[in-house]
Design a protein around this motif. Structure first.
Motif, short mmCIF file in Angstrom:
data_model
loop_
_atom_site.label_atom_id
_atom_site.label_comp_id
_atom_site.label_asym_id
_atom_site.label_seq_id
_atom_site.Cartn_x
_atom_site.Cartn_y
_atom_site.Cartn_z
N GLY A 98 0.82 -1.22 0.00
CA GLY A 98 0.00 0.00 0.00
C GLY A 98 0.86 1.27 0.00
N TRP A 99 1.90 1.29 0.82
CA TRP A 99 2.78 2.48 0.83
C TRP A 99 3.45 2.63 -0.53
CZ3 TRP A 99 5.60 -0.16 5.42
CH2 TRP A 99 4.73 -0.23 6.52
N ALA A 100 3.88 1.52 -1.12
CA ALA A 100 4.55 1.58 -2.43
C ALA A 100 3.62 2.19 -3.47
CB ALA A 100 5.03 0.19 -2.85
N ARG A 101 2.32 1.80 -3.40
CA ARG A 101 1.34 2.37 -4.34
C ARG A 101 1.23 3.87 -4.17
NH1 ARG A 101 -1.62 -2.26 -3.29
NH2 ARG A 101 -2.83 -1.25 -1.65
N ARG A 102 1.48 4.36 -2.96
CA ARG A 102 1.42 5.81 -2.70
C ARG A 102 2.77 6.48 -2.93
NH1 ARG A 102 -2.02 5.72 2.87
NH2 ARG A 102 -1.21 7.83 3.11
N GLY A 103 3.70 5.75 -3.54
CA GLY A 103 4.98 6.36 -3.89
C GLY A 103 6.07 6.21 -2.85
N HIS A 104 5.83 5.42 -1.80
CA HIS A 104 6.84 5.22 -0.77
C HIS A 104 7.31 3.77 -0.80
CE1 HIS A 104 5.19 8.97 0.74
NE2 HIS A 104 4.02 8.38 0.93
N ARG A 105 8.42 3.54 -1.49
CA ARG A 105 8.94 2.18 -1.49
C ARG A 105 9.88 2.02 -0.31
NH1 ARG A 105 12.67 -1.17 -5.80
NH2 ARG A 105 12.86 -2.95 -4.39
N LEU A 106 9.56 1.12 0.58
CA LEU A 106 10.45 0.86 1.72
C LEU A 106 10.51 -0.62 2.03
CD1 LEU A 106 8.40 2.31 4.68
CD2 LEU A 106 9.13 3.79 2.85
N ARG A 107 11.56 -0.97 2.74
CA ARG A 107 11.66 -2.34 3.25
C ARG A 107 10.71 -2.46 4.43
NH1 ARG A 107 17.19 -0.68 4.24
NH2 ARG A 107 16.50 -0.75 6.40
N VAL A 108 10.28 -3.69 4.68
CA VAL A 108 9.51 -3.91 5.91
C VAL A 108 10.16 -5.08 6.67
CG1 VAL A 108 7.73 -5.41 4.87
CG2 VAL A 108 7.20 -4.06 6.91
N SER A 109 10.37 -4.85 7.96
CA SER A 109 11.03 -5.85 8.81
C SER A 109 10.03 -6.47 9.77
CB SER A 109 12.16 -5.20 9.62
OG SER A 109 13.15 -4.68 8.78
N VAL A 110 10.04 -7.79 9.85
CA VAL A 110 9.12 -8.51 10.73
C VAL A 110 9.96 -9.34 11.71
CG1 VAL A 110 7.36 -10.33 10.79
CG2 VAL A 110 7.30 -8.60 8.98
N ASN A 111 9.61 -9.25 12.98
CA ASN A 111 10.33 -10.01 14.00
C ASN A 111 9.88 -11.46 14.00
OD1 ASN A 111 11.86 -7.86 15.72
ND2 ASN A 111 9.81 -7.00 15.41
N VAL A 112 10.82 -12.37 14.13
CA VAL A 112 10.47 -13.78 14.26
C VAL A 112 11.23 -14.38 15.45
CG1 VAL A 112 9.92 -14.18 11.82
CG2 VAL A 112 12.25 -14.55 12.61
N SER A 113 10.63 -15.35 16.10
CA SER A 113 11.30 -16.06 17.18
C SER A 113 12.00 -17.29 16.58
CB SER A 113 10.29 -16.49 18.24
OG SER A 113 9.43 -17.47 17.71
N THR A 114 12.88 -17.90 17.36
CA THR A 114 13.59 -19.08 16.85
C THR A 114 12.64 -20.18 16.44
OG1 THR A 114 15.37 -18.62 18.40
CG2 THR A 114 15.39 -20.77 17.37
N SER A 115 11.60 -20.40 17.26
CA SER A 115 10.68 -21.50 16.94
C SER A 115 10.05 -21.29 15.56
CB SER A 115 9.59 -21.61 18.01
OG SER A 115 8.72 -20.49 17.96
N VAL A 116 9.81 -20.04 15.22
CA VAL A 116 9.23 -19.73 13.90
C VAL A 116 10.29 -19.85 12.81
CG1 VAL A 116 8.23 -17.86 12.51
CG2 VAL A 116 7.35 -18.33 14.80
N MET A 140 21.47 -17.49 19.33
CA MET A 140 22.55 -18.21 19.99
C MET A 140 22.06 -19.46 20.70
SD MET A 140 24.98 -16.84 18.84
CE MET A 140 26.17 -17.94 19.60
N LYS A 141 20.74 -19.54 20.93
CA LYS A 141 20.21 -20.73 21.58
C LYS A 141 20.33 -21.92 20.66
CE LYS A 141 16.95 -18.61 24.74
NZ LYS A 141 15.60 -18.02 24.72
N ASP A 142 20.28 -21.70 19.37
CA ASP A 142 20.27 -22.81 18.44
C ASP A 142 20.79 -22.40 17.05
OD1 ASP A 142 19.90 -25.35 17.58
OD2 ASP A 142 17.77 -25.46 18.09
N PRO A 143 22.04 -21.93 16.99
CA PRO A 143 22.56 -21.41 15.71
C PRO A 143 22.56 -22.47 14.61
CG PRO A 143 24.30 -21.46 17.38
CD PRO A 143 23.04 -21.84 18.07
N GLU A 144 22.77 -23.72 14.99
CA GLU A 144 22.84 -24.79 13.98
C GLU A 144 21.50 -24.98 13.26
OE1 GLU A 144 25.50 -26.30 12.83
OE2 GLU A 144 26.55 -24.94 14.19
N ARG A 145 20.43 -24.95 14.07
CA ARG A 145 19.11 -25.16 13.47
C ARG A 145 18.64 -23.96 12.66
NH1 ARG A 145 14.64 -27.01 17.30
NH2 ARG A 145 13.38 -27.34 15.44
#
Ligand code: C2E
Ligand code: MG
Ligand code: MG
Ligand code: MG
Length: 290
Positions: free
Chosen positions: A103-121, A155-160
């Motif tokens: 929606g922002w891009a359609r209004r002329g604002h192209r930006l990255r969007v960052s979403v937080n994820v937990s390790t389990s996800v 750091m809890k599970d870098p391998e996985r």
């Protein structure tokens, strides 16, 4: 002895147990999309380059609760994680954030969007299909999507975490190491993990004006990010002096209350429009307006 002392303790523990149970039930209702427990909202906080250009936004979940008001993630994320609801919650946030960014891009604002994820996800086999679905459904470029994982969780599970990190990298989706510098982490993981971004924890940002040593750490982090080809974003910037200090040390991108508090999607869209109007002296450019 006060026999009633135990009674008081029991009451407090009971109240806490009841609140947790209610929070959990509410979360389930909200995630099922049923009415009565309010709404999950995604709020956004801008990431601003030293040039003044808004380059990204971090998606931050909120729960608009019918009785308790607007709840911050701290009020319900641990419980969601504990009860296996994090996958559903993240899917909700990711779909919403991608749609809002489109929606922002359609209004002329192209930006990255960052979403937080937990390790389990991050290690869930459902994550890549979800990312593919979101990229297929929205015009968002893969490189404009960033997943943030805290250094502590990593750091809890870098391998996985590694196989998913590699798949995200192959797909061109960004991976950010959040709260960087506070996780008591070895630097070894940076050697293996195909991350694209470091988010310097706000503890460093906050100390910058008060402690000389902090500047040395920030400068070294700028150099490290530069040499590894990683973007660096400093979080928690609250005042002008700190912003200038960060820029002086070579930090380009910053995020914090100084630029804006996290805003709901509509308010954030207006914030982008107003800012574009202010910096260009003309209304925000529009694309696809016929
Ligand atoms: P985070 O990813 O490190 O996000 C930054 C937090 O710092 C946000 O808190 C934001 O409101 C706050 N903040 C931003 N600028 C400033 C500032 O200048 N000063 C100060 N003191 N604080 C600032 P929030 O929204 O309460 O989120 C807390 C944490 O909850 C986030 O930390 C993130 O780890 C987690 N979180 C938020 N949304 C989600 C989500 O959708 N999924 C998952 N898995 N975690 C989330
Ligand atoms: Mg974050
Ligand atoms: Mg952070
Ligand atoms: Mg943080």
């Amino acid at each position: 002895d006060v026999p009633g002392g135990w009674g008081v303790y029991d009451q407090a523990a009971d109240a806490e147990r009841r609140e947790r149970r209610e929070t959990l039930e509410g979360l389930r209702v909200v995630l099922a999309g049923a009415p009565g427990a309010g709404e999950l909202e995604v709020h956004y906080q801008p990431q601003v380059a030293a040039s003044g250009v808004v380059v990204g936004a971090e998606a931050l979940v909120r729960w608009r609760h019918p009785d308790r008001g607007l709840l911050a993630p701290a009020a319900f994320l641990d419980l969601a994680e504990e009860r296996g609801l994090m996958g559903a919650l993240t899917a909700r946030v990711l779909r919403r954030a991608a749609a809002d960014a489109a929606g922002w891009a359609r209004r002329g604002h192209r930006l990255r969007v960052s979403v937080n994820v937990s390790t389990s996800v991050l290690v869930d086999p459902g994550l890549m299909p979800l990312v593919e679905e979101v990229l297929a459904r929205t015009p968002l470029a893969a490189s404009d999507l960033v997943l943030e994982i805290t250094e502590t969780m990593l750091m809890k599970d870098p391998e996985r975490a590694l196989p998913t990190a590699r798949r995200l990298a192959e797909r061109g989706v960004g991976l950010s190491i959040d709260d960087y510098g506070t996780g008591y982490a070895s630097m070894g993981y940076l050697d293996d993990l195909p991350a694209t971004e470091l988010k310097l924890d706000r503890a460093f940002t906050a100390r910058l004006g008060r402690r000389e040593r902090t500047a040395a750490i920030v400068r070294t982090t700028v150099d490290l990010a530069d040499r590894l080809g990683l973007r660096l974003v400093a979080e928690g910037v609250e005042d002008d002096a700190t912003l200038r200090a960060l820029h002086g040390l070579g930090v380009d991108e910053t995020q914090g209350y100084l630029h804006s508090r996290p805003l709901d999607a509509a308010a954030f869209g207006c914030w982008l429009d107003e800012r574009a109007a202010r910096t260009s002296g003309s209304p925000a450019p529009r694309t696809g307006a016929g």
